[in-house]
Design an enzyme around this catalytic site. Structure first.
Site, PDB file in Angstrom:
ATOM      1  N   CYS A  70     -70.948 -12.547   3.553  1.00 49.53           N
ATOM      2  CA  CYS A  70     -71.488 -11.181   3.636  1.00 49.53           C
ATOM      3  C   CYS A  70     -71.624 -10.684   5.069  1.00 49.53           C
ATOM      4  O   CYS A  70     -72.038  -9.554   5.295  1.00 49.53           O
ATOM      5  CB  CYS A  70     -72.811 -11.084   2.878  1.00 49.53           C
ATOM      6  SG  CYS A  70     -74.104 -12.197   3.421  1.00 49.53           S
ATOM      7  N   HIS A  71     -71.267 -11.493   6.064  1.00 50.97           N
ATOM      8  CA  HIS A  71     -71.435 -11.098   7.475  1.00 50.97           C
ATOM      9  C   HIS A  71     -70.308 -11.697   8.301  1.00 50.97           C
ATOM     10  O   HIS A  71     -70.462 -12.785   8.841  1.00 50.97           O
ATOM     11  CB  HIS A  71     -72.781 -11.599   7.975  1.00 50.97           C
ATOM     12  CG  HIS A  71     -73.152 -11.093   9.327  1.00 50.97           C
ATOM     13  ND1 HIS A  71     -72.876 -11.778  10.491  1.00 50.97           N
ATOM     14  CD2 HIS A  71     -73.794  -9.965   9.705  1.00 50.97           C
ATOM     15  CE1 HIS A  71     -73.359 -11.096  11.527  1.00 50.97           C
ATOM     16  NE2 HIS A  71     -73.917  -9.997  11.077  1.00 50.97           N
ATOM     17  N   PHE A  72     -69.273 -11.119   8.494  1.00 51.45           N
ATOM     18  CA  PHE A  72     -68.673  -9.895   7.994  1.00 51.45           C
ATOM     19  C   PHE A  72     -67.440 -10.277   7.195  1.00 51.45           C
ATOM     20  O   PHE A  72     -66.732 -11.203   7.596  1.00 51.45           O
ATOM     21  CB  PHE A  72     -68.262  -9.002   9.161  1.00 51.45           C
ATOM     22  CG  PHE A  72     -69.417  -8.519   9.979  1.00 51.45           C
ATOM     23  CD1 PHE A  72     -70.169  -7.437   9.559  1.00 51.45           C
ATOM     24  CD2 PHE A  72     -69.753  -9.149  11.159  1.00 51.45           C
ATOM     25  CE1 PHE A  72     -71.223  -6.969  10.342  1.00 51.45           C
ATOM     26  CE2 PHE A  72     -70.812  -8.684  11.928  1.00 51.45           C
ATOM     27  CZ  PHE A  72     -71.553  -7.603  11.523  1.00 51.45           C
TER      28      PHE A  72
END
Length: 171
Positions: A70-72
């Site tokens: 989720c990052h990134f």
């Protein structure tokens, strides 16, 4: 409080997160997934950069850690704020380890510098916190400097990490 040791394994860290290590109403680590290290390799009331105590911890980096996807997307890195949070977590643990009572809370930091990234290819993250001062008054306050190494290279530094212990729960 249980016997004060110079290192702690993952089971000890989970016990701390459940409030069992330092006793009810005292410093706790967050539980997974917010717990940002797998073990505390060394903790001492003496030594460190200023001779006022230090704590060291490690995280075994696995490519499937929760924050990578989720990052990134397409450029997976560990959020810098999680590395900073690990340093605050260690600062609060140290205060509890000293036997100081109260609930821990991150208060502030001075300067934070990032000069590299933790990626899924990183194998080991090492953290260090060196204490400048522990103030014992109405509020117990730890002030320290910290660093994060990825596979042996220092990539984060933070000055004046401040963590307090309060007799009252948040909220």
């Amino acid at each position: 409080m249980t016997e004060r040791k110079s290192s702690y394994d993952y089971a000890d860290l989970l016990a701390c997160g459940r409030g069992e290590l330092f006793g009810p109403g005292n410093a706790q680590l967050p539980l997974p997934p917010m717990l940002m290290f797998d073990r505390i390799t060394e903790v001492s009331e003496d030594g460190g950069e200023r001779g006022k105590g230090f704590i060291r911890a490690e995280l075994d980096v696995k490519p499937d850690l929760w924050f990578f996807p989720c990052h990134f997307m397409g450029n997976e890195i560990m959020p810098g704020c999680l590395g900073l949070d690990a340093l605050w977590q260690m600062t609060g643990f140290f205060l509890g380890w000293l036997g100081e009572p109260g609930y821990g809370m991150a208060l502030s930091t001075g300067e934070v510098r990032f000069k590299g990234m933790v990626t899924p290819k990183t194998k080991l993250v090492e953290y260090g916190v060196d204490f400048k001062r522990v103030m014992r008054g109405r509020l117990v306050l730890g002030i320290a400097d910290g660093w994060l190494k990825a596979d042996g290279e220092t990539i984060y530094t933070a000055t004046d990490l401040r963590v307090g212990l309060s007799k009252e729960k948040a909220g």
